[in-house]
Design a protein around this motif. Structure first.
Motif, PDB file in Angstrom:
ATOM      1  N   ASN A 148       0.819  -1.201   0.000  1.00  0.00           N
ATOM      2  CA  ASN A 148       0.000   0.000   0.000  1.00  0.00           C
ATOM      3  C   ASN A 148       0.861   1.263   0.000  1.00  0.00           C
ATOM      4  O   ASN A 148       0.626   2.193   0.767  1.00  0.00           O
ATOM      5  CB  ASN A 148      -0.918  -0.016   1.217  1.00  0.00           C
ATOM      6  CG  ASN A 148      -2.157   0.847   0.988  1.00  0.00           C
ATOM      7  OD1 ASN A 148      -2.442   1.256  -0.131  1.00  0.00           O
ATOM      8  ND2 ASN A 148      -2.882   1.096   2.066  1.00  0.00           N
ATOM      9  N   ILE A 149       1.889   1.311  -0.829  1.00  0.00           N
ATOM     10  CA  ILE A 149       2.730   2.503  -0.905  1.00  0.00           C
ATOM     11  C   ILE A 149       2.058   3.532  -1.784  1.00  0.00           C
ATOM     12  O   ILE A 149       1.212   3.217  -2.639  1.00  0.00           O
ATOM     13  CB  ILE A 149       4.128   2.155  -1.457  1.00  0.00           C
ATOM     14  CG1 ILE A 149       4.016   1.460  -2.824  1.00  0.00           C
ATOM     15  CG2 ILE A 149       4.894   1.300  -0.484  1.00  0.00           C
ATOM     16  CD1 ILE A 149       5.365   1.148  -3.449  1.00  0.00           C
ATOM     17  N   ALA A 150       2.451   4.825  -1.576  1.00  0.00           N
ATOM     18  CA  ALA A 150       1.785   5.922  -2.275  1.00  0.00           C
ATOM     19  C   ALA A 150       2.802   6.988  -2.645  1.00  0.00           C
ATOM     20  O   ALA A 150       3.884   7.073  -2.052  1.00  0.00           O
ATOM     21  CB  ALA A 150       0.679   6.512  -1.405  1.00  0.00           C
ATOM     22  N   PRO A 151       2.487   7.848  -3.615  1.00  0.00           N
ATOM     23  CA  PRO A 151       3.391   8.945  -3.962  1.00  0.00           C
ATOM     24  C   PRO A 151       3.692   9.833  -2.768  1.00  0.00           C
ATOM     25  O   PRO A 151       2.786  10.188  -2.004  1.00  0.00           O
ATOM     26  CB  PRO A 151       2.606   9.714  -5.039  1.00  0.00           C
ATOM     27  CG  PRO A 151       1.680   8.708  -5.630  1.00  0.00           C
ATOM     28  CD  PRO A 151       1.306   7.806  -4.498  1.00  0.00           C
ATOM     29  N   GLY A 152       4.972  10.165  -2.595  1.00  0.00           N
ATOM     30  CA  GLY A 152       5.398  10.991  -1.473  1.00  0.00           C
ATOM     31  C   GLY A 152       6.008  10.180  -0.348  1.00  0.00           C
ATOM     32  O   GLY A 152       6.634  10.753   0.560  1.00  0.00           O
ATOM     33  N   ASP A 153       5.840   8.851  -0.358  1.00  0.00           N
ATOM     34  CA  ASP A 153       6.490   8.022   0.662  1.00  0.00           C
ATOM     35  C   ASP A 153       8.004   8.024   0.433  1.00  0.00           C
ATOM     36  O   ASP A 153       8.503   8.222  -0.682  1.00  0.00           O
ATOM     37  CB  ASP A 153       5.963   6.591   0.614  1.00  0.00           C
ATOM     38  CG  ASP A 153       4.526   6.493   1.108  1.00  0.00           C
ATOM     39  OD1 ASP A 153       4.061   7.449   1.774  1.00  0.00           O
ATOM     40  OD2 ASP A 153       3.862   5.483   0.802  1.00  0.00           O
ATOM     41  N   ALA A 154       8.755   7.765   1.498  1.00  0.00           N
ATOM     42  CA  ALA A 154      10.215   7.632   1.397  1.00  0.00           C
ATOM     43  C   ALA A 154      10.559   6.159   1.200  1.00  0.00           C
ATOM     44  O   ALA A 154       9.971   5.286   1.839  1.00  0.00           O
ATOM     45  CB  ALA A 154      10.878   8.171   2.662  1.00  0.00           C
ATOM     46  N   ILE A 155      11.490   5.895   0.284  1.00  0.00           N
ATOM     47  CA  ILE A 155      11.939   4.539   0.029  1.00  0.00           C
ATOM     48  C   ILE A 155      13.420   4.444   0.405  1.00  0.00           C
ATOM     49  O   ILE A 155      14.245   5.252  -0.035  1.00  0.00           O
ATOM     50  CB  ILE A 155      11.708   4.137  -1.443  1.00  0.00           C
ATOM     51  CG1 ILE A 155      12.217   2.712  -1.696  1.00  0.00           C
ATOM     52  CG2 ILE A 155      12.314   5.134  -2.414  1.00  0.00           C
ATOM     53  CD1 ILE A 155      11.849   2.168  -3.078  1.00  0.00           C
ATOM     54  N   PHE A 156      13.751   3.447   1.259  1.00  0.00           N
ATOM     55  CA  PHE A 156      15.119   3.266   1.765  1.00  0.00           C
ATOM     56  C   PHE A 156      15.744   2.040   1.104  1.00  0.00           C
ATOM     57  O   PHE A 156      15.075   1.007   0.916  1.00  0.00           O
ATOM     58  CB  PHE A 156      15.113   3.113   3.288  1.00  0.00           C
ATOM     59  CG  PHE A 156      14.725   4.368   4.023  1.00  0.00           C
ATOM     60  CD1 PHE A 156      15.695   5.242   4.470  1.00  0.00           C
ATOM     61  CD2 PHE A 156      13.381   4.676   4.261  1.00  0.00           C
ATOM     62  CE1 PHE A 156      15.334   6.402   5.155  1.00  0.00           C
ATOM     63  CE2 PHE A 156      13.022   5.837   4.932  1.00  0.00           C
ATOM     64  CZ  PHE A 156      13.998   6.700   5.384  1.00  0.00           C
ATOM     65  N   PHE A 157      17.050   2.149   0.791  1.00  0.00           N
ATOM     66  CA  PHE A 157      17.787   1.081   0.115  1.00  0.00           C
ATOM     67  C   PHE A 157      18.962   0.621   0.985  1.00  0.00           C
ATOM     68  O   PHE A 157      19.588   1.423   1.688  1.00  0.00           O
ATOM     69  CB  PHE A 157      18.326   1.556  -1.231  1.00  0.00           C
ATOM     70  CG  PHE A 157      17.265   1.952  -2.213  1.00  0.00           C
ATOM     71  CD1 PHE A 157      16.727   1.023  -3.096  1.00  0.00           C
ATOM     72  CD2 PHE A 157      16.785   3.256  -2.256  1.00  0.00           C
ATOM     73  CE1 PHE A 157      15.749   1.392  -4.007  1.00  0.00           C
ATOM     74  CE2 PHE A 157      15.811   3.636  -3.161  1.00  0.00           C
ATOM     75  CZ  PHE A 157      15.284   2.697  -4.032  1.00  0.00           C
ATOM     76  N   ASP A 158      19.245  -0.666   0.888  1.00  0.00           N
ATOM     77  CA  ASP A 158      20.417  -1.277   1.538  1.00  0.00           C
ATOM     78  C   ASP A 158      21.256  -1.911   0.424  1.00  0.00           C
ATOM     79  O   ASP A 158      21.080  -3.074   0.076  1.00  0.00           O
ATOM     80  CB  ASP A 158      19.965  -2.324   2.561  1.00  0.00           C
ATOM     81  CG  ASP A 158      21.144  -2.998   3.258  1.00  0.00           C
ATOM     82  OD1 ASP A 158      22.307  -2.565   3.039  1.00  0.00           O
ATOM     83  OD2 ASP A 158      20.914  -3.983   3.985  1.00  0.00           O
ATOM     84  N   TRP A 159      22.190  -1.136  -0.142  1.00  0.00           N
ATOM     85  CA  TRP A 159      22.908  -1.602  -1.342  1.00  0.00           C
ATOM     86  C   TRP A 159      23.780  -2.820  -1.070  1.00  0.00           C
ATOM     87  O   TRP A 159      23.843  -3.733  -1.897  1.00  0.00           O
ATOM     88  CB  TRP A 159      23.777  -0.481  -1.912  1.00  0.00           C
ATOM     89  CG  TRP A 159      23.030   0.726  -2.371  1.00  0.00           C
ATOM     90  CD1 TRP A 159      23.209   2.008  -1.952  1.00  0.00           C
ATOM     91  CD2 TRP A 159      21.973   0.772  -3.344  1.00  0.00           C
ATOM     92  NE1 TRP A 159      22.332   2.855  -2.594  1.00  0.00           N
ATOM     93  CE2 TRP A 159      21.562   2.117  -3.473  1.00  0.00           C
ATOM     94  CE3 TRP A 159      21.320  -0.190  -4.119  1.00  0.00           C
ATOM     95  CZ2 TRP A 159      20.553   2.523  -4.330  1.00  0.00           C
ATOM     96  CZ3 TRP A 159      20.316   0.225  -4.982  1.00  0.00           C
ATOM     97  CH2 TRP A 159      19.939   1.557  -5.086  1.00  0.00           C
ATOM     98  N   ASP A 160      24.494  -2.857   0.040  1.00  0.00           N
ATOM     99  CA  ASP A 160      25.402  -3.967   0.307  1.00  0.00           C
ATOM    100  C   ASP A 160      24.764  -5.061   1.160  1.00  0.00           C
ATOM    101  O   ASP A 160      25.432  -6.008   1.574  1.00  0.00           O
ATOM    102  CB  ASP A 160      26.684  -3.475   0.988  1.00  0.00           C
ATOM    103  CG  ASP A 160      26.393  -2.569   2.179  1.00  0.00           C
ATOM    104  OD1 ASP A 160      25.211  -2.496   2.587  1.00  0.00           O
ATOM    105  OD2 ASP A 160      27.337  -1.951   2.698  1.00  0.00           O
ATOM    106  N   LEU A 161      23.456  -4.933   1.449  1.00  0.00           N
ATOM    107  CA  LEU A 161      22.692  -5.971   2.154  1.00  0.00           C
ATOM    108  C   LEU A 161      23.321  -6.329   3.494  1.00  0.00           C
ATOM    109  O   LEU A 161      23.396  -7.494   3.881  1.00  0.00           O
ATOM    110  CB  LEU A 161      22.569  -7.239   1.280  1.00  0.00           C
ATOM    111  CG  LEU A 161      21.877  -7.030  -0.089  1.00  0.00           C
ATOM    112  CD1 LEU A 161      21.873  -8.334  -0.872  1.00  0.00           C
ATOM    113  CD2 LEU A 161      20.451  -6.509   0.105  1.00  0.00           C
TER     114      LEU A 161
END
Length: 698
Positions: A635-648
């Motif tokens: 249920n994500i929506a425009p304006g939410d923040a998305i976080f990444f973990d590149w090296d896991l």
């Protein structure tokens, strides 16, 4: 007891008797010369008169040695003669060897000896003249070499006496080149240390006084000029001393070349058939020169001329082999062409592989030369130590009113606390190369003290407050009266001024690094040490931004915020992160992906969330408010923040803004994606998506 054994002496009878049964010792002393017969009789009579009377019962001591003693003496004499003969032979052999070596050394000369026949040959006249002239120049150059007298030990053999003798004599020989290192002054090193100490002290204060700085630079320039002049004088003096040796070496090389040239032309004169073709002549000349030089170095010119004769025979054989090879090529031209083509192809392939190897090596050296040399764990641990010092500074500021009570007012003038991790890592790498948290701790303290300056200043103001006062008085009739009035009463107002100054690391590294280190620092900072994500906060993606003009988004049940989506899209193409990190409060560029997201929220009128670090600030803000959705949240929506973990590794490295989803992919706008704002998209089950910060807009 005597050396001949046990002897019994009867002093009453004045007799002596040898009672020992062991053999007498041999007398190894050299036999004395035998006296003349008449003299021998006189000596015997004298000895007889001196001997004491002997008792008839006692066995008198023999006047002459017994037979075994005579045999022992003869054996000893033969042993001594053999020893002397062996020493004499050894000395003779040694002297002969030395004479042979001296003769060999004297024979070693660069001057050729020519026969009458050679001198009368017109074809060789020019080469003989050049050989003699070169030999004359060599003799003159060797005579100019400094000489020295040396004391040598010489062993000679005297045939008359049959003995070998050792005597000392002085010989004159060439003075060897002094190749040893000059003895240094034992006081030079302490003087240098003292000079360095004084210069460092002046360096530490010269920035405050331009006159001192100018004088110091002039002094350093004068010192460098004096050292340069001294070095050049020493080099000139040594070059002058070595001039005779260089001239001799040059003359010897010229003489060797002239002799080789003469022997080559002599060989060609005696064997005209050797000059068959240019290739054959070239190979023959090289072979003649090679054998001559080898013989001349070992046995002098006589051996060299003999080697030239052997070379002539070898050259004749080489010419015959060359003719046979030419005949083979004439019989098989196609095969030879194929072989030559294969050889050329092999050379081209080898050259190509070598070029590729060199190019690959150059690329690897370029990558290694611009990369942080420390271990990743050490880089992160050192960065955490510096961040801990900043946290401690923030806590100290937060507790100022508790630690400094009693003031009427606390005034704060504070710069933002924060730094660029790559500036710190680039500085430490340029200065220390490979470092650990322990080895870098002293530099961390040094950099921290230069970056942050916290001053507490007490200020006292004289202020006035209005007080109401009442005066009571009694009149003549005894009536009491009172008057009320106001007055301004001065008092001290105590203020504590708290000022924090933050100088970016990039602004003062030039004061701490040398010119070479500063250049390395700039390279590391430009490339982020080839580890842009080591401290989090950025995306390594350097590809172009995606085009989403034809994508239809499905917002889902959560409405989201289209205004922030439009704002974020307008930022696409920004490079460097300005004004996002400066809006946040940083004085220089930092990893600005979180600053970009916070800036977008701020432009929408939201004071929170406001974060510059993903893992330590951004995620805790959403999780503490129950606004966190892990990867796979639908249920994500425009304006939410998305976080990444590149090296896991479980820690968030990057953050962006969600601008929509089509049910299978999520579309984002991200700051600091290859140092730019870009539109990107990922599968919803992409492994590097750590989760979503869910925003509320109502």
């Amino acid at each position: 007891m005597t050396r001949d054994g046990l002897i019994e002496v009867n002093e009453t009878k004045e007799t002596a008797e040898r009672v020992s049964r062991r053999e007498r010792e041999a007398d190894f002393s050299r036999p004395q010369e035998q006296p003349e017969p008449q003299a021998a009789q006189e000596i015997a009579a004298q000895n007889a008169a001196e001997l004491p009377p002997v008792s008839p019962d006692a066995s008198p001591l023999p006047l002459t040695p017994e037979l075994p003693h005579r045999q022992d003496t003869a054996t000893a004499e033969r042993v001594i003669e053999r020893i002397d003969a062996a020493q004499t032979r050894k000395a003779s052999k040694k002297a002969a060897h030395k004479a042979q070596r001296d003769a060999t050394v004297k024979e070693k000369s660069s001057r050729l000896q020519f026969t009458e026949e050679e001198l009368s040959t017109p074809e060789l006249e020019k080469y003989i003249r050049k050989s003699n002239e070169a030999a004359d120049r060599l003799d003159a150059a060797k005579a100019a070499i400094p000489k020295e007298k040396k004391l040598v030990k010489e062993r000679t053999f005297d045939e008359a006496t049959g003995k070998a003798k050792t005597r000392l004599r002085f010989t004159e020989q060439e003075k060897p080149i002094n190749g040893g290192k000059a003895h240094s002054n034992p006081l030079s090193r302490p003087a240098q240390e003292a000079g360095i100490f004084v210069h460092n002290k002046i360096h530490s204060v010269e920035k405050d006084n331009s006159g001192v700085e100018g004088a110091h630079k002039s002094e350093e320039l004068a010192e460098k000029g004096a050292k340069y002049g001294t070095r050049k004088i020493r080099e000139g003096y040594r070059s002058h001393k070595l001039k005779p040796y260089r001239a001799a070496a040059k003359a010897e090389k010229a003489a060797e070349k002239a002799n080789v040239n003469y022997l080559y032309h002599k060989t060609l004169h005696e064997n005209p058939q050797l000059t068959s073709n240019p290739l054959s002549r070239f190979m023959q000349k090289r072979q003649i020169k090679r054998q001559y030089v080898k013989a001349a170095k070992t046995g002098g010119t006589a051996t060299a001329k003999k080697a030239a004769e052997n070379t002539r025979k070898a050259a004749k054989k080489t010419a015959e082999e060359t003719r046979q090879a030419a005949a083979f090529v004439a019989r098989h031209p196609a095969g030879v062409c194929i072989a030559v083509a294969a050889l050329l192809l092999f050379i081209m392939v080898s050259a190509g592989l070598s070029s590729c190897g060199a190019m690959f090596s150059g690329m690897m050296n370029g990558v290694l030369g611009t990369s942080y040399t420390s271990e990743d764990s050490d880089l992160v641990a050192t960065e955490n130590n510096y961040a801990a010092k900043e946290t401690e500074l923030q806590q100290r500021i937060d507790n100022i009113e508790r630690d400094n009570p009693g003031y009427d007012e606390y005034r704060y003038d504070l710069d933002n606390i924060g730094h660029n991790p790559h500036e710190l890592a680039s500085y430490l790498t340029a200065l220390l190369q490979s470092y650990t948290p322990q080895s870098a701790q002293a530099e961390l303290n040094r950099v921290f003290d230069k970056q942050y300056t916290l001053t507490l200043t007490e200020e006292i103001e004289v202020r006035y407050r209005t007080e109401t006062r009442t005066d009571t008085w009694t009149d003549e009739d005894g009536n009491s009266h009172s008057d009320t009035y106001t007055v301004e009463v001065p008092y001290n107002y105590y203020i504590l001024n708290v000022k924090l100054t933050n100088k970016p690391i990039n602004s003062f590294v030039s004061e701490l690094l040398t010119v070479e280190q500063l250049e390395m620092y700039r390279v590391y900072l430009e490339t982020s040490g080839n580890k842009p994500l080591i401290f989090g906060g950025g995306s390594p993606d350097v590809s172009a931004s995606e085009d989403l003009s034809g994508v239809q988004f499905v917002n889902g049940t959560r409405p989201g915020n289209t205004a922030i989506v439009d704002l974020a899209k307008r930022q696409v193409g920004n490079v460097g992160g300005q004004p996002y990190w400066s809006w946040y409060g940083f004085n220089s560029r930092v990893e600005w992906c979180a600053c970009f997201v916070s800036w977008c929220y701020g432009q929408m009128g939201l004071s929170e969330p406001r974060f510059a670090a993903c893992q330590s600030q951004g995620i805790p803000w959403f999780t503490s408010r129950g606004q966190w959705g892990a990867r796979g949240y639908e249920n994500i929506a425009p304006g939410d923040a998305i976080f990444f973990d590149w090296d896991l590794d479980g820690s968030a490295d990057h953050v962006g803004l969600v601008i929509g989803t089509d049910g299978s992919r999520v579309y984002t706008v991200e700051g600091n994606s290859g140092d730019a704002c870009k539109i990107k998209s990922y599968p919803l089950d992409y492994a590097c998506i750590k989760g979503y910060g869910l925003m509320n807009w109502n």
